[in-house]
Scaffold this motif. Structure first.
Motif, PDB file in Angstrom:
ATOM      1  N   MET A   1       7.184 -47.589 -14.389  1.00 54.79           N
ATOM      2  CA  MET A   1       7.529 -46.254 -14.892  1.00 54.79           C
ATOM      3  C   MET A   1       8.016 -45.375 -13.744  1.00 54.79           C
ATOM      4  N   LEU A   2       9.010 -44.512 -14.047  1.00 50.65           N
ATOM      5  CA  LEU A   2       9.582 -43.687 -13.001  1.00 50.65           C
ATOM      6  C   LEU A   2       9.012 -42.274 -12.975  1.00 50.65           C
ATOM      7  N   GLU A   3       8.086 -41.970 -13.859  1.00 52.95           N
ATOM      8  CA  GLU A   3       7.527 -40.622 -13.880  1.00 52.95           C
ATOM      9  C   GLU A   3       6.739 -40.351 -12.605  1.00 52.95           C
ATOM     10  N   GLU A   4       6.957 -39.169 -12.039  1.00 52.91           N
ATOM     11  CA  GLU A   4       6.286 -38.817 -10.797  1.00 52.91           C
ATOM     12  C   GLU A   4       4.947 -38.147 -11.056  1.00 52.91           C
ATOM     13  N   THR A   5       4.658 -37.861 -12.295  1.00 53.15           N
ATOM     14  CA  THR A   5       3.411 -37.201 -12.629  1.00 53.15           C
ATOM     15  C   THR A   5       2.900 -37.759 -13.937  1.00 53.15           C
ATOM     16  N   ASN A   6       1.614 -37.665 -14.132  1.00 46.65           N
ATOM     17  CA  ASN A   6       1.034 -38.151 -15.376  1.00 46.65           C
ATOM     18  C   ASN A   6       1.002 -37.078 -16.455  1.00 46.65           C
ATOM     19  N   SER A   7       1.501 -35.879 -16.122  1.00 53.15           N
ATOM     20  CA  SER A   7       1.457 -34.796 -17.103  1.00 53.15           C
ATOM     21  C   SER A   7       2.325 -35.143 -18.307  1.00 53.15           C
ATOM     22  N   LYS A   8       1.868 -34.729 -19.475  1.00 50.74           N
ATOM     23  CA  LYS A   8       2.580 -35.007 -20.720  1.00 50.74           C
ATOM     24  C   LYS A   8       3.174 -33.732 -21.276  1.00 50.74           C
ATOM     25  N   PHE A   9       4.350 -33.857 -21.841  1.00 49.97           N
ATOM     26  CA  PHE A   9       5.055 -32.710 -22.383  1.00 49.97           C
ATOM     27  C   PHE A   9       4.706 -32.479 -23.852  1.00 49.97           C
ATOM     28  N   HIS A  10       4.904 -31.241 -24.257  1.00 48.21           N
ATOM     29  CA  HIS A  10       4.974 -30.905 -25.678  1.00 48.21           C
ATOM     30  C   HIS A  10       6.411 -30.464 -25.925  1.00 48.21           C
ATOM     31  N   ILE A  11       7.122 -31.205 -26.767  1.00 49.89           N
ATOM     32  CA  ILE A  11       8.545 -30.969 -27.001  1.00 49.89           C
ATOM     33  C   ILE A  11       8.786 -30.654 -28.471  1.00 49.89           C
ATOM     34  N   GLN A 452      11.811 -38.383 -16.170  1.00 48.13           N
ATOM     35  CA  GLN A 452      11.748 -37.932 -14.774  1.00 48.13           C
ATOM     36  C   GLN A 452      12.636 -36.696 -14.573  1.00 48.13           C
ATOM     37  N   ASN A 453      13.826 -36.701 -15.208  1.00 50.94           N
ATOM     38  CA  ASN A 453      14.720 -35.543 -15.120  1.00 50.94           C
ATOM     39  C   ASN A 453      14.098 -34.310 -15.770  1.00 50.94           C
ATOM     40  N   LEU A 454      13.376 -34.502 -16.855  1.00 45.41           N
ATOM     41  CA  LEU A 454      12.695 -33.370 -17.495  1.00 45.41           C
ATOM     42  C   LEU A 454      11.626 -32.786 -16.577  1.00 45.41           C
ATOM     43  N   HIS A 455      10.903 -33.662 -15.882  1.00 47.41           N
ATOM     44  CA  HIS A 455       9.917 -33.162 -14.908  1.00 47.41           C
ATOM     45  C   HIS A 455      10.604 -32.329 -13.835  1.00 47.41           C
ATOM     46  N   GLY A 456      11.749 -32.813 -13.362  1.00 46.10           N
ATOM     47  CA  GLY A 456      12.479 -32.058 -12.344  1.00 46.10           C
ATOM     48  C   GLY A 456      12.961 -30.722 -12.860  1.00 46.10           C
ATOM     49  N   LEU A 457      13.420 -30.678 -14.107  1.00 46.50           N
ATOM     50  CA  LEU A 457      13.868 -29.420 -14.704  1.00 46.50           C
ATOM     51  C   LEU A 457      12.716 -28.446 -14.867  1.00 46.50           C
ATOM     52  N   GLN A 458      11.558 -28.960 -15.245  1.00 44.73           N
ATOM     53  CA  GLN A 458      10.396 -28.119 -15.451  1.00 44.73           C
ATOM     54  C   GLN A 458       9.945 -27.458 -14.142  1.00 44.73           C
ATOM     55  N   MET A 459      10.104 -28.174 -13.043  1.00 49.41           N
ATOM     56  CA  MET A 459       9.628 -27.678 -11.748  1.00 49.41           C
ATOM     57  C   MET A 459      10.553 -26.632 -11.148  1.00 49.41           C
TER      58      MET A 459
END
Length: 461
Positions: A1-11, A452-459
């Protein structure tokens, strides 16, 4: 998995009220939920019944029915594009805009991390004050956006676009083949027509992409990478690719009726035709199509809605047609299990309109591909497959835009004849692209990178 964090989104998901849009949004929701993310999916009440069997993770994907307000120009009870002719979509868009207060209340209460939308251009105005990121998720090809929406966006405000402006690729456009020819540009004039109250389709779509935090596309780098980069440069937005987002092979079995009928024929011999859930042919076009299938001499299964002005496909049959094709040809006027039919070993050719969903299904199946596009984006998808990827054949048309039974028959025979040079070429290229698309981790890798791109956008602040 390429996710850098284990946090989960609500979309939150809020697609246009058409099956061809809601279904890809749900396929993406399934992929996100499979990785533990929570989805709140907003859709018309009637559509819940249509889509609930496609929700593979009901513990994480929650449907939130919205009430579609009555609009004077729509028949009572209209909730989705399948309920009306395509010409009435402008009134359905007006009805969708009237659901804004419902979305405002729900988003304020939920406070999801992201809202994914497409035609609801006002979503960023609702989400931004709440600190919610917005993603405009496009389920049409990058080619359609690049050649139509980008140059059209530059048009002088209030100045109608000419056919030449729609036909001519804009400066810096990366493809010389994915272009429109002659009268085909007329099919794109609809972008300048009203699509809702006091807004055109063009205004709605370009606002939706211009106001979001990121643009997402249901495509892949390998096929449309240059076009995606072009759209990103023109809009000044990051473009995140989800890949094809095709559903996993269904565990369901093909209806016994079709399994028994297809089972009568040798492998790869049957021609299957479907033009999507919304397109309705004129009676003359419908009859020409059937006569084209008859003249191939091949077994065929056609699944189309009854033509304009008729109540059933049978009443529009050409004279003597049913008797002449008995035993080798079936025309069905209702819904069929398209993916399961395409995977049946007897089916060897898929004749379709090259809508974006059918385009991906074409590429992923083993069948030869013949395309009969009707609308602008379908024409561009067809160019991509027929001229850039060279994986299928487009049916030739007359100057008026009509196709003949002879041109349809010729296209089908050109790919089905084992001695055909064209057939061998497109089969070879199709096999090469299919191998890429079905390779291990291809689709899942795109989804992982997308998250992973969504995590980057969120940050980003």
């Amino acid at each position: 998995m390429l996710e850098e964090t284990n946090s989960k989104f609500h979309i939150a998901m809020f697609p246009w009220f058409a099956v061809g849009h809601m279904t890809p949004f749900l396929h993406l929701s399934n992929e996100l939920a499979k990785r533990g993310h929570k989805i709140s999916f907003f859709l018309p009440r009637k559509a819940v019944i249509l889509l609930e069997n496609l929700n593979l993770h009901p513990n994480l994907i929650t449907f939130h029915p919205v009430t579609v307000p009555s609009v004077a120009s729509l028949p009572p009870g209209t909730e989705t594009a399948s309920d009306i002719p395509i010409s009435d979509n402008t009134f359905l868009a007006a009805a969708m805009d009237l659901t804004r207060p419902q979305l405002e209340v729900s988003l304020q209460a939920m406070r999801p991390d992201f809202v994914f939308y497409d035609n609801a251009h006002w979503i960023p105005q609702v989400a931004r004050p709440l600190g919610i990121r917005t993603v405009c998720y496009n389920v049409v090809s990058a080619a359609a956006i690049a050649i139509v929406l980008v140059p059209a966006r530059k048009a002088t405000l209030g100045k109608p676009l000419t056919e030449e402006e729609l036909r001519r690729p804009p400066e810096g456009y990366p493809s010389k083949r994915v272009v429109l020819r002659g009268s085909e540009a007329r099919s794109l004039i609809f972008v300048t027509l009203p699509f809702g109250d006091s807004i055109t389709f063009l205004g709605r779509t370009t606002t939706a992409m211009g106001e979001c935090d990121a643009i997402a596309m249901r495509t892949c780098q390998e096929i449309e990478g240059d076009l995606c980069a072009y759209v990103s440069s023109q809009y000044g937005k990051p473009v995140f690719l989800t890949g094809p987002v095709l559903p996993e092979p269904a565990m369901k079995t093909l209806d016994e009726k079709w399994a028994e009928w297809l089972g009568r024929f040798k492998p790869g011999s049957v021609v299957f035709c479907a033009f999507g859930s919304q397109h309705v042919l004129e009676k003359g076009h419908f009859q020409e199509l059937l006569l084209g299938f008859e003249s191939t001499g091949l077994p065929f299964l056609v699944a189309l809605r009854p033509p304009i002005g008729t109540n059933s496909v049978e009443e529009a049959f050409p004279e003597g047609f049913e008797e002449r094709v008995k035993g080798r040809g079936v025309v069905h006027g209702g819904w069929v299990q398209q993916p399961l039919i395409l995977s049946h070993p007897s089916v060897g050719c898929f004749v379709n309109h090259c809508g974006f969903g059918s385009m991906w299904e074409s590429l992923m199946c083993d069948c030869q591909i013949v395309m009969v596009p009707h609308l602008g984006d379908q024409i561009l998808n067809t160019r991509l497959l027929a001229e850039e990827l060279k994986v299928g054949v487009e049916v030739e048309r007359e100057e008026s835009g009509r196709f003949s039974k002879e041109s349809l028959c010729r296209a089908i025979k050109s790919v089905m004849d084992e001695e055909s040079e064209v057939g061998r070429l497109v089969k070879k290229n199709h096999a090469k692209w299919r191998e890429v698309l079905v390779s291990p981790n291809f689709i899942s890798g795109y989804i992982d990178r997308f998250i992973q791109n969504l995590h980057g956008l969120q940050m980003k602040t």
